[in-house]
Design a protein around this motif. Structure first.
Motif, PDB file in Angstrom:
ATOM      1  N   ALA A  90       0.874  -1.103   0.089  1.00  0.00           N
ATOM      2  CA  ALA A  90       0.055  -0.189   0.018  1.00  0.00           C
ATOM      3  C   ALA A  90       1.001   1.132  -0.043  1.00  0.00           C
ATOM      4  O   ALA A  90       0.446   2.272  -0.808  1.00  0.00           O
ATOM      5  CB  ALA A  90      -0.846  -0.040   1.239  1.00  0.00           C
ATOM      6  N   ARG A  93       2.426   1.814  -3.364  1.00  0.00           N
ATOM      7  CA  ARG A  93       1.398   2.274  -4.442  1.00  0.00           C
ATOM      8  C   ARG A  93       1.169   3.674  -4.417  1.00  0.00           C
ATOM      9  O   ARG A  93       0.862   4.265  -5.241  1.00  0.00           O
ATOM     10  CB  ARG A  93       0.067   1.331  -4.313  1.00  0.00           C
ATOM     11  CG  ARG A  93       0.175  -0.022  -4.605  1.00  0.00           C
ATOM     12  CD  ARG A  93      -0.159  -0.264  -6.044  1.00  0.00           C
ATOM     13  NE  ARG A  93      -1.152   0.824  -6.715  1.00  0.00           N
ATOM     14  CZ  ARG A  93      -2.595   0.544  -6.822  1.00  0.00           C
ATOM     15  NH1 ARG A  93      -3.013  -0.861  -6.530  1.00  0.00           N
ATOM     16  NH2 ARG A  93      -3.263   0.974  -7.340  1.00  0.00           N
ATOM     17  N   LEU A  94       1.411   4.293  -3.144  1.00  0.00           N
ATOM     18  CA  LEU A  94       1.271   5.673  -2.898  1.00  0.00           C
ATOM     19  C   LEU A  94       2.532   6.401  -3.060  1.00  0.00           C
ATOM     20  O   LEU A  94       2.494   7.613  -2.708  1.00  0.00           O
ATOM     21  CB  LEU A  94       0.352   5.737  -1.636  1.00  0.00           C
ATOM     22  CG  LEU A  94      -0.892   5.291  -1.332  1.00  0.00           C
ATOM     23  CD1 LEU A  94      -1.434   5.350   0.086  1.00  0.00           C
ATOM     24  CD2 LEU A  94      -1.726   5.829  -2.428  1.00  0.00           C
ATOM     25  N   SER A  95       3.647   5.830  -3.044  1.00  0.00           N
ATOM     26  CA  SER A  95       4.847   6.637  -3.199  1.00  0.00           C
ATOM     27  C   SER A  95       5.156   7.177  -4.560  1.00  0.00           C
ATOM     28  O   SER A  95       4.413   6.761  -5.617  1.00  0.00           O
ATOM     29  CB  SER A  95       5.739   5.537  -2.730  1.00  0.00           C
ATOM     30  OG  SER A  95       6.301   4.631  -3.851  1.00  0.00           O
ATOM     31  N   ARG A 101       5.881   1.777  -7.316  1.00  0.00           N
ATOM     32  CA  ARG A 101       4.379   1.714  -7.651  1.00  0.00           C
ATOM     33  C   ARG A 101       4.368   0.449  -8.744  1.00  0.00           C
ATOM     34  O   ARG A 101       3.276  -0.164  -8.757  1.00  0.00           O
ATOM     35  CB  ARG A 101       4.056   3.048  -8.357  1.00  0.00           C
ATOM     36  CG  ARG A 101       3.893   4.225  -7.395  1.00  0.00           C
ATOM     37  CD  ARG A 101       2.938   5.236  -7.904  1.00  0.00           C
ATOM     38  NE  ARG A 101       3.388   5.615  -9.075  1.00  0.00           N
ATOM     39  CZ  ARG A 101       4.004   6.574  -9.472  1.00  0.00           C
ATOM     40  NH1 ARG A 101       4.651   7.339  -8.523  1.00  0.00           N
ATOM     41  NH2 ARG A 101       4.350   6.839 -10.846  1.00  0.00           N
ATOM     42  N   GLU A 153      -4.989  -3.488  -0.925  1.00  0.00           N
ATOM     43  CA  GLU A 153      -5.931  -2.167  -0.990  1.00  0.00           C
ATOM     44  C   GLU A 153      -6.799  -1.644  -0.194  1.00  0.00           C
ATOM     45  O   GLU A 153      -7.025  -0.639   0.010  1.00  0.00           O
ATOM     46  CB  GLU A 153      -7.024  -2.967  -2.148  1.00  0.00           C
ATOM     47  CG  GLU A 153      -6.368  -3.550  -3.489  1.00  0.00           C
ATOM     48  CD  GLU A 153      -5.936  -2.222  -4.357  1.00  0.00           C
ATOM     49  OE1 GLU A 153      -4.770  -1.589  -4.042  1.00  0.00           O
ATOM     50  OE2 GLU A 153      -6.694  -1.783  -5.100  1.00  0.00           O
ATOM     51  N   ARG A 156      -4.635   0.960   1.703  1.00  0.00           N
ATOM     52  CA  ARG A 156      -4.613   1.841   1.063  1.00  0.00           C
ATOM     53  C   ARG A 156      -5.824   2.937   0.816  1.00  0.00           C
ATOM     54  O   ARG A 156      -5.452   3.967   0.807  1.00  0.00           O
ATOM     55  CB  ARG A 156      -4.102   1.515  -0.769  1.00  0.00           C
ATOM     56  CG  ARG A 156      -3.632   2.691  -1.423  1.00  0.00           C
ATOM     57  CD  ARG A 156      -3.253   2.016  -2.956  1.00  0.00           C
ATOM     58  NE  ARG A 156      -4.407   1.581  -3.755  1.00  0.00           N
ATOM     59  CZ  ARG A 156      -5.381   2.013  -4.584  1.00  0.00           C
ATOM     60  NH1 ARG A 156      -5.268   3.139  -4.704  1.00  0.00           N
ATOM     61  NH2 ARG A 156      -6.194   1.371  -5.144  1.00  0.00           N
ATOM     62  N   THR A 160      -5.937   6.762   1.894  1.00  0.00           N
ATOM     63  CA  THR A 160      -6.331   7.685   1.047  1.00  0.00           C
ATOM     64  C   THR A 160      -7.435   8.500   1.791  1.00  0.00           C
ATOM     65  O   THR A 160      -7.873   9.604   1.453  1.00  0.00           O
ATOM     66  CB  THR A 160      -6.643   7.220  -0.275  1.00  0.00           C
ATOM     67  OG1 THR A 160      -7.661   6.137  -0.021  1.00  0.00           O
ATOM     68  CG2 THR A 160      -5.341   6.684  -0.908  1.00  0.00           C
ATOM     69  N   ARG A 164      -6.369  15.571   3.508  1.00  0.00           N
ATOM     70  CA  ARG A 164      -5.166  16.030   3.088  1.00  0.00           C
ATOM     71  C   ARG A 164      -4.676  16.986   4.187  1.00  0.00           C
ATOM     72  O   ARG A 164      -3.228  17.284   3.855  1.00  0.00           O
ATOM     73  CB  ARG A 164      -5.513  16.736   1.712  1.00  0.00           C
ATOM     74  CG  ARG A 164      -4.133  17.414   1.030  1.00  0.00           C
ATOM     75  CD  ARG A 164      -3.289  16.074   0.676  1.00  0.00           C
ATOM     76  NE  ARG A 164      -1.840  16.581  -0.128  1.00  0.00           N
ATOM     77  CZ  ARG A 164      -1.001  15.790  -0.367  1.00  0.00           C
ATOM     78  NH1 ARG A 164      -1.211  14.565  -0.169  1.00  0.00           N
ATOM     79  NH2 ARG A 164       0.098  16.341  -0.823  1.00  0.00           N
ATOM     80  N   TRP A 167      -1.533  15.389   6.144  1.00  0.00           N
ATOM     81  CA  TRP A 167      -0.224  15.405   5.612  1.00  0.00           C
ATOM     82  C   TRP A 167       0.392  16.766   5.648  1.00  0.00           C
ATOM     83  O   TRP A 167       1.515  17.060   5.753  1.00  0.00           O
ATOM     84  CB  TRP A 167      -0.580  15.133   4.035  1.00  0.00           C
ATOM     85  CG  TRP A 167      -0.950  13.833   3.643  1.00  0.00           C
ATOM     86  CD1 TRP A 167      -1.849  13.228   3.815  1.00  0.00           C
ATOM     87  CD2 TRP A 167       0.309  12.748   3.921  1.00  0.00           C
ATOM     88  NE1 TRP A 167      -1.822  11.767   3.504  1.00  0.00           N
ATOM     89  CE2 TRP A 167      -0.586  11.438   3.852  1.00  0.00           C
ATOM     90  CE3 TRP A 167       1.528  12.492   3.785  1.00  0.00           C
ATOM     91  CZ2 TRP A 167       0.096  10.111   3.698  1.00  0.00           C
ATOM     92  CZ3 TRP A 167       2.302  11.294   3.836  1.00  0.00           C
ATOM     93  CH2 TRP A 167       1.377  10.008   3.574  1.00  0.00           C
ATOM     94  N   TYR A 181       3.976   8.958   8.218  1.00  0.00           N
ATOM     95  CA  TYR A 181       3.199   7.562   8.248  1.00  0.00           C
ATOM     96  C   TYR A 181       2.914   7.115   9.692  1.00  0.00           C
ATOM     97  O   TYR A 181       1.722   6.668   9.993  1.00  0.00           O
ATOM     98  CB  TYR A 181       3.691   6.509   7.542  1.00  0.00           C
ATOM     99  CG  TYR A 181       3.365   6.736   6.045  1.00  0.00           C
ATOM    100  CD1 TYR A 181       1.934   6.052   5.440  1.00  0.00           C
ATOM    101  CD2 TYR A 181       4.188   6.958   4.924  1.00  0.00           C
ATOM    102  CE1 TYR A 181       1.499   6.453   4.166  1.00  0.00           C
ATOM    103  CE2 TYR A 181       3.693   7.164   3.733  1.00  0.00           C
ATOM    104  CZ  TYR A 181       2.499   6.646   3.407  1.00  0.00           C
ATOM    105  OH  TYR A 181       2.112   6.693   2.058  1.00  0.00           O
TER     106      TYR A 181
END
Length: 266
Positions: A90, A93-95, A101, A153, A156, A160, A164, A167, A181
């Motif tokens: 996960a 995938r978000l990196s 990815r 999944e 992830r 998400t 925002r 972050w 993280y």
């Protein structure tokens, strides 16, 4: 309103549900009785307890409970590994890394689009001899990779779902991506995905039955051996199913407790 009247009111509201449950139970018993009569099967439930508890040498687990312990050992190790694989995939995938990815996406698509049974055979019969992987760890690795792909999944989606602004707040405090993280994002994300992760854990426990195909003596294979020896087909399989149900219901109860403990305030 007095306590007695309040109790009577609650009992009156629950009475229809209670009657419906009793009717359903009576219907199930009637269907089983009719099916048993037409099947002509000689039920021998009295022979099942020795396979659960061995009373000859003191109170010790019988073959089925010993196999259940092996199933729990497999599931426990596989759960930890699948969470690690899922979390790593996960995050990759978000990196921003293109290679990261691509690797995570390749792992996900390869595992998700091929049968688990084929993966077990491939790891045990191909990778096992090449890399000297013992039977137990070949089975655990196959289960972990398979469930980890689906867990990735879920995780992830949890990541998400974090706003925002979280972050941006972390970046304004000068936190690195790793610390963001660990301290801010994952604690919030994992609380939100406890129910689907529990469903994945339940699926892992049930999928562990496929390890019987490579002769790992977990609960299903032990049931097969006992049935072959005794011909107690329905009694043993119903008992095996009840043991699986006990484990999965316990996981669901644990999930409910964790969800209540770490519920997200909205």
């Amino acid at each position: 309103m007095s306590d007695a009247r309040l109790s009577l009111s609650r009992l009156a509201r629950a009475l229809p549900d209670l009657l419906f449950a009793l009717l359903v139970l009576a219907g199930v018993v009637w269907l089983m009785a009719m099916g048993s009569e037409r099947l002509g099967y000689n039920w021998q439930w009295h022979q099942v307890p020795p396979y659960l508890l061995d009373l000859e040498d003191g109170l010790s687990p019988g073959p089925l409970l010993a196999a259940l312990a092996e199933t729990l050992r497999i599931a426990g190790v596989a759960l930890l590994l699948s969470f690690f694989f899922g979390l790593a995939a996960a995050v990759l995938r978000l990196s921003p890394s293109l290679i990261g990815r691509a690797v995570a996406r390749g792992y996900l698509e390869l595992i998700r689009n091929t049968p688990l049974l084929i993966q077990i055979f491939f790891i045990y019969f191909v990778l096992g001899p090449m890399l000297d992987i013992p039977r137990f760890w070949a089975g655990v690795l196959a289960l972990s990779l398979f469930e980890g792909a689906y867990a990735s999944e879920i995780i992830r989606a949890g990541i998400t779902s974090v706003a925002r602004g979280q972050w941006e707040a972390a970046h304004s405090l000068g936190l690195s991506v790793r610390h963001t993280y660990r301290r801010i994002i994952l604690p919030q994300a994992l609380r939100r995905v406890i129910p689907p992760l529990t469903s994945q854990a339940v699926a892992l426990v049930k999928d562990s039955a496929l390890l019987s195909t490579i002769s790992i003596f977990e609960l299903t294979l032990r049931g097969q051996v006992i049935v072959a020896d005794t011909f107690l087909t329905f009694e043993i399989w119903f008992t095996v199913a009840a043991l699986y149900l006990l484990v999965t219901l316990s996981l669901s109860a644990l999930s409910g407790a964790l969800e209540h403990r770490f519920k997200v305030e909205t």
